[in-house]
Motif scaffolding. Structure first.
Motif, PDB file in Angstrom:
ATOM      1  N   UNK A  51       0.768  -1.161   0.036  1.00  0.00           N
ATOM      2  CA  UNK A  51      -0.181  -0.104   0.220  1.00  0.00           C
ATOM      3  C   UNK A  51       1.300   1.267  -0.332  1.00  0.00           C
ATOM      4  N   UNK A  52       1.891   1.312   1.047  1.00  0.00           N
ATOM      5  CA  UNK A  52       2.908   2.359   0.379  1.00  0.00           C
ATOM      6  C   UNK A  52       4.521   1.987  -0.931  1.00  0.00           C
ATOM      7  N   UNK A  53       4.927   3.014  -1.556  1.00  0.00           N
ATOM      8  CA  UNK A  53       6.563   2.238  -1.941  1.00  0.00           C
ATOM      9  C   UNK A  53       7.970   3.296  -1.245  1.00  0.00           C
ATOM     10  N   UNK A  54       8.559   2.100  -0.587  1.00  0.00           N
ATOM     11  CA  UNK A  54       9.734   2.342   0.362  1.00  0.00           C
ATOM     12  C   UNK A  54      10.259   2.740  -0.604  1.00  0.00           C
ATOM     13  N   UNK A  55      11.064   3.182  -0.102  1.00  0.00           N
ATOM     14  CA  UNK A  55      12.435   4.585  -0.612  1.00  0.00           C
ATOM     15  C   UNK A  55      13.578   3.960  -1.480  1.00  0.00           C
ATOM     16  N   UNK A  56      13.613   2.575  -0.820  1.00  0.00           N
ATOM     17  CA  UNK A  56      14.836   1.822  -0.804  1.00  0.00           C
ATOM     18  C   UNK A  56      14.984   0.535  -0.716  1.00  0.00           C
ATOM     19  N   UNK A  57      15.524   0.080  -1.665  1.00  0.00           N
ATOM     20  CA  UNK A  57      15.811  -1.801  -1.122  1.00  0.00           C
ATOM     21  C   UNK A  57      14.037  -2.616  -2.191  1.00  0.00           C
ATOM     22  N   UNK A  58      14.152  -3.626  -1.555  1.00  0.00           N
ATOM     23  CA  UNK A  58      13.159  -4.522  -2.230  1.00  0.00           C
ATOM     24  C   UNK A  58      12.787  -5.187  -1.100  1.00  0.00           C
ATOM     25  N   UNK A  59      10.824  -5.343  -1.903  1.00  0.00           N
ATOM     26  CA  UNK A  59      10.007  -6.791  -1.282  1.00  0.00           C
ATOM     27  C   UNK A  59       9.908  -7.479  -2.120  1.00  0.00           C
ATOM     28  N   UNK A  60      10.165  -8.743  -1.706  1.00  0.00           N
ATOM     29  CA  UNK A  60       9.938 -10.216  -2.441  1.00  0.00           C
ATOM     30  C   UNK A  60       8.857 -11.066  -2.222  1.00  0.00           C
ATOM     31  N   UNK A  61       7.984 -11.196  -2.710  1.00  0.00           N
ATOM     32  CA  UNK A  61       6.530 -11.846  -1.977  1.00  0.00           C
ATOM     33  C   UNK A  61       6.346 -12.970  -2.848  1.00  0.00           C
ATOM     34  N   UNK A  62       5.750 -14.088  -2.433  1.00  0.00           N
ATOM     35  CA  UNK A  62       5.565 -15.180  -3.039  1.00  0.00           C
ATOM     36  C   UNK A  62       4.349 -15.198  -4.355  1.00  0.00           C
ATOM     37  N   UNK A  63       4.602 -15.933  -5.257  1.00  0.00           N
ATOM     38  CA  UNK A  63       3.751 -15.451  -6.633  1.00  0.00           C
ATOM     39  C   UNK A  63       2.643 -15.513  -5.603  1.00  0.00           C
ATOM     40  N   UNK A  64       1.325 -14.550  -5.638  1.00  0.00           N
ATOM     41  CA  UNK A  64      -0.353 -14.855  -5.171  1.00  0.00           C
ATOM     42  C   UNK A  64      -0.251 -14.782  -4.303  1.00  0.00           C
TER      43      UNK A  64
END
Length: 505
Positions: A51-64
């Motif tokens: 629901x919000x974009x981070x400034x740096x880095x990444x979030x990887x979510x499992x498919x679906x």
């Protein structure tokens, strides 16, 4: 199995909330997210939920991956919905048409009384509104559940039900939750993330054990930093000696060695990192102005009743003496707040059967912080009530966590934590010798709760208080009054009452 991975995550919203955050979330995780008020817990949950974009880095979510995010407050647009309809609206339209039974199952699991299910949310308490948000998230069958302050506004019985519900969740559904309730965190989590602007830390244990591990890790960082600086200082001393010898002897080798030692010292100094210093959300300080009276408050067979005159209980003969920190125990609706209010009005001089010593100076704070007026500014609340001068008032407010930008804005614009700290500052400036505190830990983060505990004990404060926070009750109370069978009785400790409330079906 990992379902979500956070790598080098950072977020800046005016101030840096957190940087370089790494976290993996796997099935079976129950993660307690701990930080002071305003340090990014809710924002991190919003980033995880997408629901919000981070400034740096990444979030990887499992498919679906389906994520249920239970926020702290019901949106204004939903307040006119009934509790049942709000939960039903969380389902896709076609599912809502043919599978409304899912709502009934979830509401039954969460022990929501039928008579509340069809009331508008705006007519329900904050605790039931929070339960509606939880039900709306769970009915969608999420793979990951996010809970933001789920125990706020809940009494002990409802906290016990929530703990039981979380314990019965399928073990493959991970949960990330924020809470300032230390006993709750210990009961429902198996990992703890301390969120910091730099060097957030994760421990594979619940809060209390994690807190000890955090202190040890910070102490080790402090020792390492001191050792690094000492090593650099010794290298510079050696370099200075060799430099003098080299100059006097004309040795190029010693000059080269001096340069090498200086470079090593500079490298150590550049990489040395000081231990984390937590930036306080604001100090809580109390005082005890003292009194020569032995009994500050005397209750002699006082009937405590409902507004329409129905008897709730009789107090019997009770005294509140100097140094007593009395916790008033009782289920919701038994009349704890009524007794607090009656004592407050008696101290204020209204005719009453309750006897008060002439030297009693009261500090009173109710659970709604009604001593604060939303239309006032913090400066008006302090400088307008107490003869401290504008300059000192601003210093006091800053020390309590109300920064200079907020001091001339309306109190209604402050966060719950800032209001709670402001209320405690006003209590201190009143210089009481007797505190009446109704749910004083509402809106306080863990740091604030511990400050309040320390202050009440350090000053030998006399107080009568009501709280649903088990850790606060255990740490502060030295006497315990319990409302039982329409009598106010004294008990040795609160454990039997707390256990009974938590286990009630």
């Amino acid at each position: 199995m990992t379902i979500l991975n956070i790598k080098d995550l950072g977020l800046t919203l005016g101030d840096v909330l957190f940087t370089d955050l790494d976290l993996t979330v796997s099935k079976g995780d129950r993660i307690g997210l701990v930080a002071a008020n305003g340090r990014g817990k809710t924002t991190l949950l919003a980033c995880i939920a997408g629901e919000m974009e981070q400034t740096t880095g990444e979030i990887t979510r499992a498919r679906g991956l389906r994520i249920g995010n239970v926020r702290q407050y019901v949106p204004d647009t939903a307040l006119d919905q009934t509790l049942y309809d709000h939960v039903l609206s969380a389902l896709p339209p076609e599912q809502a048409d043919y599978e409304s039974w899912r709502v009934d199952v979830v509401l039954d699991d969460l022990s929501v009384p039928y008579e509340l299910q069809h009331k508008p949310l705006r007519e329900l308490s904050g605790g039931w509104q929070r339960t509606a948000l939880l039900a709306a998230a769970w009915v969608t069958e999420p793979d990951l559940l996010l809970l933001d302050e789920p125990t706020n506004h809940l009494d002990l019985h409802r906290i016990g039900l929530l703990q039981g519900w979380l314990d019965r969740l399928p073990r493959d559904v991970p949960v990330i939750l924020t809470s300032h309730d230390r006993a709750f965190l210990d009961a429902v989590t198996n990992r703890t993330l301390f969120l910091r602007a730099e060097r957030s830390r994760v421990f594979q244990v619940p809060f209390s054990h994690a807190r000890l591990a955090l202190d040890e890790a910070d102490a080790a960082d402090e020792r390492r930093f001191a050792n690094d600086l000492n090593k650099a200082q010794q290298l510079r001393k050696q370099a200075a000696k060799l430099k003098n010898i080299g100059i006097n002897s004309g040795s190029d080798l010693l000059v080269t060695k001096t340069k090498q030692l200086t470079e090593r010292a500079a490298k150590i100094e550049a990489t040395a990192r000081p231990a984390h210093q937590e930036r306080s959300a604001g100090d809580i300080k109390l005082t005890n102005s003292g009194t020569h009276a032995k009994a500050l408050i005397t209750l002699d067979e006082i009937d405590v009743t409902t507004p329409d005159g129905r008897l709730l209980y009789n107090t019997g003969k009770k005294w509140i003496a100097q140094g007593d920190r009395i916790v008033l125990l009782g289920t919701n609706g038994t009349g704890k707040t009524q007794l607090i209010r009656r004592i407050a009005t008696a101290v204020q001089g209204e005719p009453s059967e309750i006897k008060t010593a002439p030297t009693v100076a009261m500090g009173y704070s109710d659970q709604h912080l009604s001593q604060l007026h939303d239309a006032d500014t913090p400066m008006q609340a302090v400088a307008g009530q107490f003869d401290v001068g504008d300059q000192r008032a601003r210093g006091l407010l800053a020390g309590a966590g109300v920064n200079i930008q907020m001091q001339d804005t309306k109190i209604g614009a402050l966060s719950g934590g800032q209001k709670a700290r402001l209320a405690m500052l006003i209590l201190r400036l009143a210089q009481p010798n007797f505190y009446l505190l109704d749910e004083p830990t509402n809106h306080l983060d863990i740091e604030g709760q511990e400050m309040l505990e320390d202050e009440l004990q350090a000053h030998g404060a006399t107080c009568l208080l009501v709280s649903h926070d088990r850790s606060f009750i255990r740490n502060v109370g030295n006497r315990f009054w319990q409302i039982a069978r329409k009598r106010l009785i004294e008990v040795d400790d609160p454990e039997a009452f707390l256990n009974a409330e938590m286990q009630k079906a």
